[in-house]
Structure formats: C-alpha cells, structure tokens
Design a protein around this motif. Sequence first.
Motif, mmCIF file in Angstrom:
data_model
loop_
_atom_site.group_PDB
_atom_site.id
_atom_site.type_symbol
_atom_site.label_atom_id
_atom_site.label_comp_id
_atom_site.label_asym_id
_atom_site.label_seq_id
_atom_site.Cartn_x
_atom_site.Cartn_y
_atom_site.Cartn_z
ATOM 1 N N GLU A 275 1.310 -0.975 -0.480
ATOM 2 C CA GLU A 275 0.122 0.109 0.331
ATOM 3 C C GLU A 275 0.820 1.382 -0.260
ATOM 4 O O GLU A 275 0.653 2.456 -0.876
ATOM 5 N N THR A 276 1.736 1.194 0.852
ATOM 6 C CA THR A 276 2.828 2.422 1.479
ATOM 7 C C THR A 276 3.802 2.443 -0.672
ATOM 8 O O THR A 276 3.717 3.424 -0.840
ATOM 9 N N PHE A 277 3.714 1.054 -1.206
ATOM 10 C CA PHE A 277 4.471 1.440 -2.405
ATOM 11 C C PHE A 277 3.900 2.457 -3.013
ATOM 12 O O PHE A 277 3.927 3.165 -4.437
ATOM 13 N N ASP A 278 2.070 1.554 -3.250
ATOM 14 C CA ASP A 278 1.459 2.280 -3.911
ATOM 15 C C ASP A 278 0.780 3.668 -3.945
ATOM 16 O O ASP A 278 1.017 4.580 -5.316
ATOM 17 N N PHE B 295 2.462 5.898 -2.174
ATOM 18 C CA PHE B 295 3.890 6.653 -1.699
ATOM 19 C C PHE B 295 4.683 7.088 -3.082
ATOM 20 O O PHE B 295 5.562 7.453 -2.969
ATOM 21 N N GLY B 296 5.421 5.741 -3.333
ATOM 22 C CA GLY B 296 6.066 5.328 -4.178
ATOM 23 C C GLY B 296 7.462 4.632 -3.628
ATOM 24 O O GLY B 296 8.872 4.783 -3.646
ATOM 25 N N ILE B 297 7.064 4.299 -2.079
ATOM 26 C CA ILE B 297 8.609 3.764 -1.332
ATOM 27 C C ILE B 297 8.252 2.336 -1.969
ATOM 28 O O ILE B 297 7.919 2.220 -1.885
ATOM 29 N N HIS B 298 9.994 2.143 -2.145
ATOM 30 C CA HIS B 298 10.377 0.556 -2.711
ATOM 31 C C HIS B 298 11.354 0.526 -1.351
ATOM 32 O O HIS B 298 11.921 0.594 -1.070
ATOM 33 N N PHE B 299 10.437 -1.068 -1.008
ATOM 34 C CA PHE B 299 10.663 -1.601 -0.318
ATOM 35 C C PHE B 299 11.536 -2.695 -0.759
ATOM 36 O O PHE B 299 11.164 -4.054 -1.077
ATOM 37 N N THR B 300 12.714 -3.075 -1.118
ATOM 38 C CA THR B 300 13.758 -4.165 -1.277
ATOM 39 C C THR B 300 13.414 -5.062 -0.203
ATOM 40 O O THR B 300 13.486 -5.422 0.881
ATOM 41 N N GLY B 301 13.290 -6.446 -1.654
ATOM 42 C CA GLY B 301 12.968 -7.538 -0.728
ATOM 43 C C GLY B 301 12.079 -8.013 -1.022
ATOM 44 O O GLY B 301 11.424 -9.102 -0.007
ATOM 45 N N HIS B 302 10.729 -6.994 -0.892
ATOM 46 C CA HIS B 302 9.653 -7.478 -0.633
ATOM 47 C C HIS B 302 9.072 -8.375 -1.602
ATOM 48 O O HIS B 302 9.639 -8.632 -2.741
ATOM 49 N N PRO B 303 8.542 -9.405 -1.321
ATOM 50 C CA PRO B 303 7.719 -10.704 -2.052
ATOM 51 C C PRO B 303 7.337 -10.435 -3.399
ATOM 52 O O PRO B 303 7.195 -10.856 -4.616
ATOM 53 N N ASN B 304 6.771 -9.169 -3.518
ATOM 54 C CA ASN B 304 5.433 -9.502 -4.083
ATOM 55 C C ASN B 304 5.139 -7.674 -4.430
ATOM 56 O O ASN B 304 3.445 -7.409 -4.138
ATOM 57 N N LEU B 305 5.984 -7.008 -4.602
ATOM 58 C CA LEU B 305 5.521 -5.220 -4.800
ATOM 59 C C LEU B 305 5.449 -4.674 -5.371
ATOM 60 O O LEU B 305 5.692 -4.631 -7.168
ATOM 61 N N LYS B 306 3.795 -4.871 -5.660
ATOM 62 C CA LYS B 306 2.760 -4.208 -6.701
ATOM 63 C C LYS B 306 2.092 -3.566 -6.005
ATOM 64 O O LYS B 306 1.629 -3.514 -5.457
ATOM 65 N N ARG B 307 1.292 -2.883 -7.379
ATOM 66 C CA ARG B 307 0.366 -1.543 -6.771
ATOM 67 C C ARG B 307 -1.631 -2.351 -5.637
ATOM 68 O O ARG B 307 -1.248 -3.659 -6.767
ATOM 69 N N LEU B 308 -1.772 -2.070 -5.230
ATOM 70 C CA LEU B 308 -2.112 -3.230 -4.111
ATOM 71 C C LEU B 308 -4.273 -2.290 -4.198
ATOM 72 O O LEU B 308 -4.512 -3.325 -4.772
ATOM 73 N N MET B 309 -4.145 -0.704 -3.906
ATOM 74 C CA MET B 309 -5.221 -0.262 -3.787
ATOM 75 C C MET B 309 -5.948 0.965 -5.295
ATOM 76 O O MET B 309 -6.891 0.069 -5.933
ATOM 77 N N MET B 310 -4.791 1.373 -6.378
ATOM 78 C CA MET B 310 -4.839 1.420 -7.357
ATOM 79 C C MET B 310 -4.826 0.765 -8.362
ATOM 80 O O MET B 310 -4.212 -0.447 -8.336
ATOM 81 N N PRO B 311 -4.960 0.546 -9.842
ATOM 82 C CA PRO B 311 -5.339 0.246 -10.744
ATOM 83 C C PRO B 311 -3.848 -0.356 -11.428
ATOM 84 O O PRO B 311 -2.725 0.937 -11.294
ATOM 85 N N GLU B 312 -3.032 -1.442 -11.837
ATOM 86 C CA GLU B 312 -2.254 -1.771 -12.837
ATOM 87 C C GLU B 312 -1.929 -0.618 -12.906
ATOM 88 O O GLU B 312 -2.523 -0.570 -13.942
ATOM 89 N N GLY B 313 -0.526 0.010 -13.399
ATOM 90 C CA GLY B 313 -0.728 0.511 -15.073
ATOM 91 C C GLY B 313 -0.845 2.414 -14.114
ATOM 92 O O GLY B 313 -0.935 3.116 -15.368
ATOM 93 N N TRP B 314 -1.167 2.427 -13.161
ATOM 94 C CA TRP B 314 -1.562 3.808 -13.272
ATOM 95 C C TRP B 314 -0.284 4.944 -12.377
ATOM 96 O O TRP B 314 0.450 4.903 -12.423
ATOM 97 N N ASP B 315 -0.541 6.169 -12.850
ATOM 98 C CA ASP B 315 0.300 7.004 -12.819
ATOM 99 C C ASP B 315 0.622 7.729 -12.270
ATOM 100 O O ASP B 315 -0.371 8.188 -11.202
ATOM 101 N N GLY B 316 1.482 7.745 -11.349
ATOM 102 C CA GLY B 316 1.961 8.735 -9.891
ATOM 103 C C GLY B 316 1.270 8.305 -8.335
ATOM 104 O O GLY B 316 0.619 6.622 -9.006
ATOM 105 N N HIS B 317 1.444 9.064 -7.795
ATOM 106 C CA HIS B 317 1.141 7.911 -6.103
ATOM 107 C C HIS B 317 0.325 9.149 -5.638
ATOM 108 O O HIS B 317 0.898 9.667 -5.090
ATOM 109 N N PRO B 318 -0.688 8.736 -5.330
ATOM 110 C CA PRO B 318 -2.213 9.980 -4.772
ATOM 111 C C PRO B 318 -1.918 10.330 -3.757
ATOM 112 O O PRO B 318 -1.837 11.658 -3.203
#
Lengths: 162, 411
Positions: A117-120, A122-145
């Motif tokens: 969610e924080t990645f989605d 705020f755009g914070i990258h968490f290294t070592g996360h097993p599956n870091l993809k967007r959770l709330m916003m649709p895939e391919g969304w531009d920007g971090h709300p």
Amino acid sequence: MLPDNLKDLTVPAALEAWDAEALAGGSHEFGETTLWVRPEKIVAVCRHLKEQLQFVRLSGLSCIDRHPMEPRFEVFYLLHSIERNERLRLKVALPGENPVVDSVVCVWVGADWYERETFDLFGIHFTGHPNLKRLMMPEGWDGHPLRKDFPIHGHKYSYQNE
Amino acid sequence: MSENGETAFTAVLETTQEEKLPGGRRRMTLNMGPQHPSTHGVLRILLELDGEIIQKAEPDIGFLHTGIEKQAEALGWQQVVTLTDRMDYLSNLANNLAYVLPVEKLLGLEIPPKAQWLRVMLNELSRINSHVVWLGTHCLDLGAMSMFFYCFREREDILRILEMFSGQRLMTSYIRVGGVALEPPRGWEKVMAKFIREFPAKVDEYESLLNTNPIFVERTKGVGHVGLEKLLDLGVSGPMIRAAGLPWDIRKSEPYSSYEKFDFDIPCYPESDVYARYRVRMEEMRQSARIIEQCMAGMPEGDWKADASKVVLPDREKMKTQMEALIYHFKIVTEGFRVPAGEAYVPVESPRGEIGFHVVSDGTSKPYRVFMRTPSFGNLQCLSDLFVGRLISDSIAGLGSMDFVLGDVDR
C-alpha cells in the motif's frame, strides 16, 4: 544520541545498549514513544524488537510526505507488544529522490500489504518484498496519490476532444 | 509468507504450467468475485483448485478504494469525522471514536464524563449491531436462511435508537471532537432500557437455533483453524485473536474513554476455528449489553461537550448574547479549529479488532496526514492461510468468520 526523557524508558534504553549506531534520535510526546532508525538498520532493529523485546505485532505501517522538505518521506512502523502492553513507533527518513528502504516482511508477514500500500500510494520501494505491486490503485496507474504534489481534485484525461 | 509457504507457492506455479497432475487430474483456476454473494462487498479471490481442494488463494482488493485518506487532508478536523463513518457502515461509532481520540489528545481536551459514558454506551450498541449483522450474513452463507431475519429484527431496533440520537441510521457521525454532536434525545432511556432488557433473551434464542443445529456445527467446528502465532504475525486483531486463546482486548489493556470503570469479561476460546469465533462474538454481545446496562445505571450528570470555546461550537443562547461566543462561533464555522503540531495514535477496540488513526498535525486547521489502521485490512491478510489446503465449501465458512467490511479494507 537519545534525549534524556527516553533514556529512562526500558525499550529505547535496551535498543541503545544493543546498538547505539542504529538509532538517530527519538522523542516521547503524549505518552507515545517515537524512535528514529537509520534506514540501513531497520530490519535488524525490527528483528531485535520482535525476538528480544516481545514486539510480536506490527500494527501498521505507512508514510508521511513532508514535501518540499528534505528528507521528504517519513516511513513509520506502529509496533505493539501484547506481553509488555506497550506501543512503539519507529520512523525512517528517506530522500525525495529514489526512496528505498529494506522490507520488513521477513520479520512480520503482516507487513506485506502495508508495504504494498505504501509503495502504491507513496512510491516508496521496499527491497526484498516478495510481491511489490500496486494494491489499491489499478495496475498501470501513473503517480502516487498520497504524495503531497498529487492533486486532490481534477480529471486525468480531457474527454472534450474525443 | 514463510519459507515453507513460499516453496509450496512456487511448486503450485510449476504444476500449473504443466497443466496436468499425476493421475490425469487437472488444476483449475477459479475467479471468485468481485461480486460473489459470500464476499460481502467487492472482493476478488483468485483460486487455484485441485479438485475440491484449494491450492492457492490470492485476494485482490482495491475495488472500493475511495481515497479517504487523501480526502481527509483537504477537510477540516471536524469534517473528517463524517468520512470515518463511510469506511465501515457497521461500526461507525467506533470509527468516529478512534479518530476523535487522537485529535483530542493533541488538543489536550478534557472530555466530560457524560460524553464519555454516552460514547461507551453507543459504541457497545454498535458492537451489537455489527455482530448481529455478522451473525445473520454468516449463517446465510452457511445456508441458515432464517437466522438472517431474526438478526435483522434486532438490527432494526438498534438503528432506530441510533436514529433517535443522531438523526441518521447508518452514517451517524454522532461522536465529535470535544464530545458528542447533539444532546441525548428525550426518552432515550426508555427505548434503550427496553432493548437491553429484551436483548439477552434474543442471544439465547440465536444460540438455541444454532448450537444444537447439526448442520451449523458440522460446518463450523474444526473448520478454518489458524494458529495464534501465525495470526499475530499477520497483524490480525479482535475476536479472531480471542478465539485463538489470547484474551487481548484493547478496552481492558489500554482503556480509553473510561472503559476501566466498567465491569465486563473478555470471552476467550482456544480452538481458533469458525465455531470458536462464533462463540466469542455471541458472548461479546452479552458483555456489550452488560456494559450498556452499567452505562444507563451510572450515567453522570453534566455537560455532553467539552468546555473548550475554541473547539466546540457555543450554545445558541450564548452565541446570541455574548460577543466572544459569537467570534468563536464565526471562527469555528469559517476556518475550523487549529490543532497543535504533533502526532498521536490511540487504538480502539472496534467490533472487528484494532482500529486506530495515526493523526499528524502541522498546526493548521486541516490534518496533515491521517493514516487509518483498519481492522479489516489486517484481518483479511490471513485469507490465504484460511483457504489453502482446505475444501472450497469450507472456504466460505472461513471467509465469513473473518468478519470484514470491504469499505474498511480499501478505504
């Protein structure tokens, strides 16, 4: 490094005795303890807190955007120990340019969705996360709300010329 | 995911690519939802099945994401209360309270006892409301249709009481920064007393319909077991933890709004299955009724809002006769009140578990950041553990026993 009013508290004192380098400061306001952790030490600190100091629960994890100040992002971790009946807030300061921090999923499995969610948002990258993809916003969304420079109102596309 | 879980995960993926399993069986991918009757909201689950056994379950959330956290940054401190209702339509008063407490902490407000008692009483009423709706829909999922009607009969009474207090059935926004929104209505004691007098017998009625019902017992006992350690690791809270044998209730461990002055028990069962979760919630309803009784018996006299002229709107009478009150009224209505810079987090025991708002203020009349730690979001993470390796029919029982509201998950 810690202010004097934190030195009397068990958990901050124990953490400082374990690794004084890991902490970058802290505060105790309204009966809530906040500790600033150096980003490269976050996993080690979390693991120590969970295994040695009974902080078995990660209650929540998110971020504050201090745009346009630097360091821009404050990632916070809300920790809870049922045994000690105590709560602790850890904070990590990250720069606005390429904010990266190690993932704590290896410590608490429950951090999974919070980090996504924080990645989605705020755009914070968490290294070592097993599956870091967007959770709330649709895939391919531009920007971090939830970033402060993301508008609250308005349309993304102009539908008038179509 | 644990190391074992991870290897199992990749093993599943590999066999999917091969399509076929030994013995000529095939793996099937099933899309459950987003609009599935038993998901109570817009939740999509990708299931991978080997016959009737679930091999992998991947929840897909975000369909109800409304950006409430972003919206909160654009509204005044008092206005955000109305957003918190809309996250979770069943425990709206707990949401109000969880937001209001950290703001009051930052403001340093002293809340009068009458307002605190009212907050506790209505919170417990909304806990009963939430559990009753949970029970009805959970039984509906399991095929016990009539339970739904019994439960909604009681829910209607509760909604009438909430309407009496706030003028609204669902989006009450009754708890405000500095107290409660309105004076308690005339005659509320009578209505509440009648409801509370009759309610314990109704819980007995539910139990007589379910506890000895062989279909219900068969479908819930021993189903959906997840160990306590795993649950804590996943960040699960509330009745699910208490049904796993840990008597952890925030009302007892970190009392807020004078909960330490009330006498109640924490129901706790060690089995950690669907039946134990059902038992915990049934017992919690009885305890909530007990708390409401104590609230009514010991309701303190006095004001129902704090004595803070810069935060709470003045009385109509004062506003029309005193210059200062008029100025404060104007300031509060046009600009809103300012909250000193700082941050606070106060956990609250909602019907679903730990809810808390991490509120950050920069000293202006709008919140700088409101992080909503919602119980449904934390609880839903254990979905995969409830599903994998179990029958698809049991997954419905497990899903229902989590008691989540999708608005609360997606915010």
